[in-house]
Motif scaffolding. Structure first.
Motif, PDB file in Angstrom:
ATOM      1  N   GLY A 156       0.846  -1.245  -0.113  1.00 34.47           N
ATOM      2  CA  GLY A 156      -0.030   0.045  -0.023  1.00 34.47           C
ATOM      3  C   GLY A 156       0.727   1.168   0.039  1.00 34.47           C
ATOM      4  N   SER A 157       2.238   1.033   0.205  1.00 31.20           N
ATOM      5  CA  SER A 157       2.953   2.399   0.128  1.00 31.20           C
ATOM      6  C   SER A 157       3.107   2.808  -1.335  1.00 31.20           C
ATOM      7  N   SER A 158       3.267   4.265  -1.134  1.00 27.08           N
ATOM      8  CA  SER A 158       3.568   4.769  -2.505  1.00 27.08           C
ATOM      9  C   SER A 158       5.037   5.408  -2.619  1.00 27.08           C
ATOM     10  N   ALA A 159       5.464   5.512  -4.001  1.00 28.98           N
ATOM     11  CA  ALA A 159       6.653   6.164  -3.905  1.00 28.98           C
ATOM     12  C   ALA A 159       6.680   6.356  -5.527  1.00 28.98           C
ATOM     13  N   GLU A 160       7.902   6.818  -5.833  1.00 29.18           N
ATOM     14  CA  GLU A 160       8.289   7.368  -7.447  1.00 29.18           C
ATOM     15  C   GLU A 160       9.309   6.774  -8.004  1.00 29.18           C
ATOM     16  N   ILE A 161       8.947   6.412  -9.318  1.00 30.02           N
ATOM     17  CA  ILE A 161      10.022   5.769 -10.295  1.00 30.02           C
ATOM     18  C   ILE A 161      10.317   6.934 -11.276  1.00 30.02           C
ATOM     19  N   ASN A 162      11.342   7.171 -11.629  1.00 30.82           N
ATOM     20  CA  ASN A 162      11.548   8.383 -12.616  1.00 30.82           C
ATOM     21  C   ASN A 162      10.762   9.237 -12.528  1.00 30.82           C
ATOM     22  N   GLY A 163      10.236   9.789 -11.175  1.00 32.70           N
ATOM     23  CA  GLY A 163       9.414  11.029 -10.973  1.00 32.70           C
ATOM     24  C   GLY A 163       7.949  10.865 -11.084  1.00 32.70           C
ATOM     25  N   LYS A 164       7.553   9.613 -11.360  1.00 30.92           N
ATOM     26  CA  LYS A 164       6.073   9.145 -11.531  1.00 30.92           C
ATOM     27  C   LYS A 164       5.632   8.227 -10.507  1.00 30.92           C
ATOM     28  N   ARG A 165       4.609   8.655 -10.041  1.00 27.16           N
ATOM     29  CA  ARG A 165       4.058   7.682  -8.891  1.00 27.16           C
ATOM     30  C   ARG A 165       3.650   6.318  -8.982  1.00 27.16           C
ATOM     31  N   VAL A 166       3.900   5.486  -8.158  1.00 20.31           N
ATOM     32  CA  VAL A 166       3.980   4.055  -8.102  1.00 20.31           C
ATOM     33  C   VAL A 166       3.316   3.504  -6.875  1.00 20.31           C
ATOM     34  N   ARG A 167       2.561   2.371  -6.758  1.00 18.82           N
ATOM     35  CA  ARG A 167       1.989   1.971  -5.510  1.00 18.82           C
ATOM     36  C   ARG A 167       2.464   0.590  -5.246  1.00 18.82           C
ATOM     37  N   VAL A 168       3.122   0.135  -4.103  1.00 16.90           N
ATOM     38  CA  VAL A 168       3.582  -1.360  -4.027  1.00 16.90           C
ATOM     39  C   VAL A 168       2.240  -1.927  -3.547  1.00 16.90           C
ATOM     40  N   VAL A 169       2.040  -3.109  -4.142  1.00 15.65           N
ATOM     41  CA  VAL A 169       0.714  -3.828  -4.138  1.00 15.65           C
ATOM     42  C   VAL A 169       1.196  -5.251  -3.343  1.00 15.65           C
ATOM     43  N   GLY A 170       2.366  -5.601  -3.559  1.00 13.26           N
ATOM     44  CA  GLY A 170       2.409  -7.065  -2.915  1.00 13.26           C
ATOM     45  C   GLY A 170       4.170  -7.122  -3.123  1.00 13.26           C
ATOM     46  N   PHE A 171       4.624  -8.255  -2.499  1.00 13.41           N
ATOM     47  CA  PHE A 171       5.939  -8.749  -2.290  1.00 13.41           C
ATOM     48  C   PHE A 171       6.265 -10.006  -3.090  1.00 13.41           C
ATOM     49  N   THR A 172       7.358 -10.061  -3.603  1.00 11.06           N
ATOM     50  CA  THR A 172       7.950 -11.485  -3.978  1.00 11.06           C
ATOM     51  C   THR A 172       8.993 -12.141  -3.246  1.00 11.06           C
ATOM     52  N   GLU A 173       9.169 -13.181  -3.527  1.00 11.89           N
ATOM     53  CA  GLU A 173      10.405 -13.748  -2.709  1.00 11.89           C
ATOM     54  C   GLU A 173      11.346 -14.602  -3.800  1.00 11.89           C
ATOM     55  N   GLY A 174      12.487 -14.399  -3.543  1.00 10.77           N
ATOM     56  CA  GLY A 174      13.781 -14.975  -4.669  1.00 10.77           C
ATOM     57  C   GLY A 174      14.029 -14.112  -5.735  1.00 10.77           C
ATOM     58  N   LEU A 175      13.743 -13.017  -5.537  1.00 11.57           N
ATOM     59  CA  LEU A 175      14.084 -12.089  -6.767  1.00 11.57           C
ATOM     60  C   LEU A 175      14.861 -11.075  -6.502  1.00 11.57           C
ATOM     61  N   ARG A 176      15.639 -11.040  -5.572  1.00 16.16           N
ATOM     62  CA  ARG A 176      16.572 -10.079  -4.957  1.00 16.16           C
ATOM     63  C   ARG A 176      17.628  -9.743  -6.036  1.00 16.16           C
ATOM     64  N   GLY A 177      18.021  -8.443  -6.463  1.00 19.82           N
ATOM     65  CA  GLY A 177      19.135  -8.433  -7.587  1.00 19.82           C
ATOM     66  C   GLY A 177      20.350  -8.228  -7.107  1.00 19.82           C
ATOM     67  N   LEU A 178      21.457  -8.091  -8.238  1.00 18.18           N
ATOM     68  CA  LEU A 178      22.733  -8.034  -8.049  1.00 18.18           C
ATOM     69  C   LEU A 178      22.852  -6.416  -8.128  1.00 18.18           C
ATOM     70  N   GLY A 179      23.306  -5.805  -7.007  1.00 19.97           N
ATOM     71  CA  GLY A 179      23.700  -4.275  -7.193  1.00 19.97           C
ATOM     72  C   GLY A 179      22.620  -3.483  -7.492  1.00 19.97           C
ATOM     73  N   SER A 180      21.457  -3.884  -7.597  1.00 19.90           N
ATOM     74  CA  SER A 180      20.306  -3.006  -7.777  1.00 19.90           C
ATOM     75  C   SER A 180      19.020  -3.902  -7.337  1.00 19.90           C
ATOM     76  N   ILE A 181      17.869  -3.215  -7.114  1.00 16.81           N
ATOM     77  CA  ILE A 181      16.681  -3.903  -6.696  1.00 16.81           C
ATOM     78  C   ILE A 181      15.805  -4.024  -7.988  1.00 16.81           C
ATOM     79  N   ASN A 182      15.121  -5.296  -8.019  1.00 16.42           N
ATOM     80  CA  ASN A 182      14.109  -5.453  -9.071  1.00 16.42           C
ATOM     81  C   ASN A 182      12.804  -4.857  -8.631  1.00 16.42           C
ATOM     82  N   VAL A 183      12.008  -4.341  -9.666  1.00 18.02           N
ATOM     83  CA  VAL A 183      10.759  -3.965  -9.206  1.00 18.02           C
ATOM     84  C   VAL A 183      10.117  -4.252 -10.769  1.00 18.02           C
ATOM     85  N   ILE A 184       8.793  -5.075 -10.263  1.00 13.22           N
ATOM     86  CA  ILE A 184       8.204  -5.752 -11.151  1.00 13.22           C
ATOM     87  C   ILE A 184       6.677  -4.852 -11.654  1.00 13.22           C
ATOM     88  N   SER A 185       6.391  -4.729 -12.895  1.00 10.77           N
ATOM     89  CA  SER A 185       5.240  -4.130 -12.964  1.00 10.77           C
ATOM     90  C   SER A 185       4.569  -4.623 -14.199  1.00 10.77           C
TER      91      SER A 185
END
Length: 377
Positions: A156-185
């Motif tokens: 339910g948290s809100s954030a911005e990606i490239n200055g545009k609003r997004v909303r976190v609707v859930g969590f995955t498990e086992g998709l941790r990235g190397l050197g960065s964070i994986n965001v799925i849309s």
């Protein structure tokens, strides 16, 4: 002679303890580093391994999934023309900047755009149908549970990606990235968030599902145009995953750093273990001289020292196995990417045993002082 070697380890364990712990330390370091290295570098290939596609189509010569360039959306029509292709699915990959709230620091993320419909190929065994349904909502994104503390978000948290609003609707498990964070849309949300995709239908890859009984390698060859003007290339999922892992393991320089640190650990273990065994032989030099005076041949005395080294190695391996299992279990609880296989475990334990035996060979030089005449002095 065999009981003598074993009993000397048991009854004089304080003398051999430093060697045992040196071997154990090298074993723990080797196992932990190998599991961590393979686990970390395999996270780049997680996109491939957790998806249900036999083939991937992307830009020619792509060495790793994260190094791909965009290909024309018209490629999908060409791929679908093959009689053994049952389904195709676009997959977008782009970089982005995450900001949890105004004024907060920027965090680099990888934005993966997938088909949100149930039964889609991308992340087939990671993103559940319920989560896919949530992605159908505009501006909805998923993040891995291992990254939620770093991002400071909850469902339910809100954030911005490239200055545009997004909303976190859930969590995955086992998709941790190397050197960065994986965001799925969803694909449509990814196009909205990525300025480079906003005005085009091009994508990074097409996932291909084949008809039952089709040969992936044969279809791959058919789908890969030849010549310098080729605009796309096909790979089997296994080959593309291996190519991605090998790129980060051997060509990025990071794998070399892990290897050098492991060699240093082996060298330190050999020095400490050999010095300890040499000291043990030197302390028992009169006993060895007595055995020679009683007629024991030199090969049997050398056998005692090598058997002591073998027992030191086996004891060190046992301790290393227990400690490594505990460390890797704790790492798993902390969502640290690790990967172990029988080949990795066997290779590391074999190296540990070689360290012990190499140390025993070095310690054999002390037997030259086991002169029976020294007993008369």
């Amino acid at each position: 002679m065999i009981p003598l070697a074993r009993k000397s380890i048991i009854y004089e364990w304080r003398r051999f303890a430093p060697a045992i712990f040196a071997v154990a330390f090298s074993g723990v370091l080797l196992l932990a580093q190998a599991a961590l290295a393979v686990g970390i570098f395999a996270t780049v290939a997680v996109y491939i391994e957790r998806s249900d596609a036999e083939l991937w189509v992307g830009f020619p010569g792509t060495p790793s999934i994260d190094q791909g360039r965009y290909i024309s959306s018209r490629t999908e029509s060409l791929v679908r023309m093959h009689p053994d292709v049952a389904r195709t699915e676009p997959f977008s990959w782009a970089g982005g900047v995450w900001r949890s709230r105004p004024g907060a620091g920027d965090i680099a993320v990888v934005l993966a755009g997938i088909d949100p419909r149930a039964g889609s190929l991308t992340f087939a065994d990671v993103v559940s149908p319920a989560l896919r349904d949530r992605l159908s909502t505009p501006d909805a994104v998923l993040v891995d549970v291992a990254d939620k503390q770093k991002l400071g978000v909850e469902i339910g948290s809100s954030a911005e990606i490239n200055g545009k609003r997004v909303r976190v609707v859930g969590f995955t498990e086992g998709l941790r990235g190397l050197g960065s964070i994986n965001v799925i849309s969803s694909l449509s949300t990814a196009r909205y968030l990525d300025p480079g995709l906003h005005e085009t239908d091009d994508v990074a890859y097409f996932l291909v599902k084949l008809r039952p009984g089709a040969d992936p390698e044969a279809v791959r060859k058919d789908l890969s145009p030849k010549g310098p003007l080729a605009r796309y290339e096909a790979w089997t999922a296994r080959d593309f995953a291996d190519r991605t892992t090998n790129f980060w393991l051997f060509e990025s320089g990071m794998g070399t750093a892990f290897g050098v640190s492991s060699l240093i650990a082996l060298a330190v273990a050999i020095v400490i273990t050999s010095q300890t065994l040499m000291a043990a032989v030197a302390a028992s030099i009169r006993e060895y001289a007595t055995l020679r005076a009683l007629g024991a041949p030199g090969r049997l005395l050398r056998g005692i020292v090598l058997q002591q080294a073998l027992w030191v190695g086996l004891a060190g391996m046992a301790i290393a196995g227990i400690v490594s299992a505990l460390i890797l279990w704790l790492a798993k609880l902390a969502y640290v990417p690790i990967a172990l296989s029988p080949l990795i475990v066997g290779g590391c334990l074999g190296l540990v045993l070689m360290v012990a035996l190499a140390s025993g060979l070095i310690a054999l030089g002390q037997l030259s002082k086991a002169d029976p005449a020294a007993l008369l002095r």
